[in-house]
Design an enzyme around this catalytic site. Sequence first.
Site: not given
Length: 729
Positions: A233, A622, A624-625, A692, A695-696
């Site tokens: 994280f 993807n 799922k991820t 794009k 994660g954040e």
Amino acid sequence: MSKTSNLNRVDGRAKVTGTATYSAEYKTPGVTYACLVGSTIAKGRIKSIDTKKAEWAPGVLAVITHLNVQKPAGYLKDKNPTNLGQPLQILKDDTVKFYDQPIAIVVADTFERMRYAAGLIKAEYIKEAHETDLNKVLPKAKMPGGDRSKDYVRGVENAYKNGEINIEAEYVMPADVHNPMELANIIAKWENDKPVLYTKSQGVEGTRRSIGDVFGVNPEDVTVHSEYLGGAFGMGLHTWPYEVAALIASKKIAKPVKLVLHREQMFTNVGFRPMTLQKMGLSATKEGKLTGLTHEATAQTSTYEDFTEATVNMSRFMYDCANVNTKYRIAPTDFGTPVWMRGPGEATGSFALECAMDEMAHKLSMDPIEFRKRNHAETDQEQNKPWSSKHLLECYEAGMERIGWKNRKNTPGSVKEGDWLVGYGMGTGTFGSSRSKTAVRAKLLIDGTMVLQCSVNDMGPGTATMMTAIGADVTGMPADKIIIDMGSSGLPKGPTQGGSATTSSVGSAVYDSCTVLTGKILDLATKDPLFKKLKIEDLQFADGVVSSRKKSSVNTTAAALLSKNNMQELVAEVESKGSDEAKKYSFYSFSVHFVKVLVNPNLGKIKLAHIVSCADVGTIVNEKTAAGQMTGGAVGGIGMALMEDLAIDHRYGRAINNNFADYHVPVNADIPNQEVFFVNKKDPYSNPMGSKGLGETSLVGMAPAIANAVFNATGKRIRELPITLDKIL
Ligand code: MOS
């Protein structure tokens, strides 16, 4: 939809069955065990440190303090220590800068003997007055260096003060701690005077540079393995003192050293999201057009580093407004140094901006989404550039539909389910979507498999799966014939995994190297008698087979082609980076979180009934991820909104809830019915996939969504996180 867009995690089985090897798990013959002994004052000097009993304890191999340490070569350089990537130079001298600062390293032949000996060390201090409360160090606040941290003015400064309708409010964000499941851990050794590390890092190349810097060795001579991470994280973005300590100890005893922080040290020695005080001022016309927006933030840093993040920057471009100004300051407390934590800056900033937008909508008696739509930014007014892509309005629509926004009433407290007050809220998120230079090597092997190599690592988002999917799409190789080799130095250089840029950077390099590799395979095929007279454009490669486009029965496997040509492998290595064309655009991802909360007004209890997170993050590589990232980020935002709060006893400058019993993070039972929606439209300029960052922005905007929903339920505007029941009552 391509056939690879729904791949299972390629490393999922290894992780859940325990065959994935984490840093401290590498079988290392002759490994020894080390730990850090921390200071028991927050500020001052070490008057004396008694290590004799520890040194004489059974199995002890070394006790290292500032008195006997062989200082790494980099310590002697007169250089801004921040450049070392680990600003605290461990054991450099007798000064103590925060509670639990490492003052000794103990190494023994077994874990138990190491822990026993560590307990025998006694230090005496000359205490100095410390201050760990951000509120008390505000007079020391300063503008940090760097362009991003400068004061910003567009139009008239503080225009909100003279606006037709205005609001002013202050918001408090406490310090939060990353606390990944996997503790910070390392095995360190020296081979031929060169450092070798198995460590928890989000960036193999970054760790090489900072370790090289500390020990005065060429980064190319530093070997780093960081193949699996059990979450990070952001805490793995720095090289930390424990990593330097393990190398110092290993050098001293000439043996490999294993060092695993204990959970308490995860609260003091590897960073946190800094406490931040924010002021917002907004003005609008009666029709709901923003006329002024002021955002000021003062964040905590340490006395030994100017840590900064882009807390106020979102306010510069998120909404259409002629008059915007921002200020960002940092103030040092006598506590450990902060570091980026998922959605760094924007997570904190969006709490203030998106709550203030809600407060203004309420004052205007306007639906908060309608208010946002009236101030939708068609271009990036900060950079004066068009967006590369922006489908935020679709996110609003999708979320309203799914959460049942039509059931929301603008008047707080007017919807009930039994004894519970019902509230609906939303918050918008954003995060920059960048791409950095990355090299990937694609190798087709004679056994019919393809290997993709890059030093990038995967802290959990599914980078290996993304690489597999893109590699399979580009080459037509079956996904189960693709092997990912990542997370170690010596491989083609990948980026640090951070700033939501991994898929854009590494995915592009996979795309490019696989494109070149496919060309090489077809080129080789044109020279084969089987395809005599056929040109490269008459051939195709799919499922590991080259065939004629016109007559698919004329075909051969790529492996057979290699064999016929006496080749063991066919290799393509490409270094990829963004185009100059891309510089004309402003790249951001956008998200909107919607929540339905139930609040019991007598008990102050908050239950999340339903959450919907919508995002415009370009093409979904993807499903799922991506969904995993989005739900995981949202859960991080729930923790930030309702639970997480690093409590410091300011009398001692000490973190007091330094364990999972007292520092709460959401568990399964806290998470309701959770939905994810992706616009899934290709960004034309970001990269070959059109993706794009994700994660954040998955976390940014969730905390204000919950605060706004609590207001809608109760009429209580809670401006200090976390929103605990005492604040409701
Ligand atoms: Mo992220 S805070 O850049 O790991």
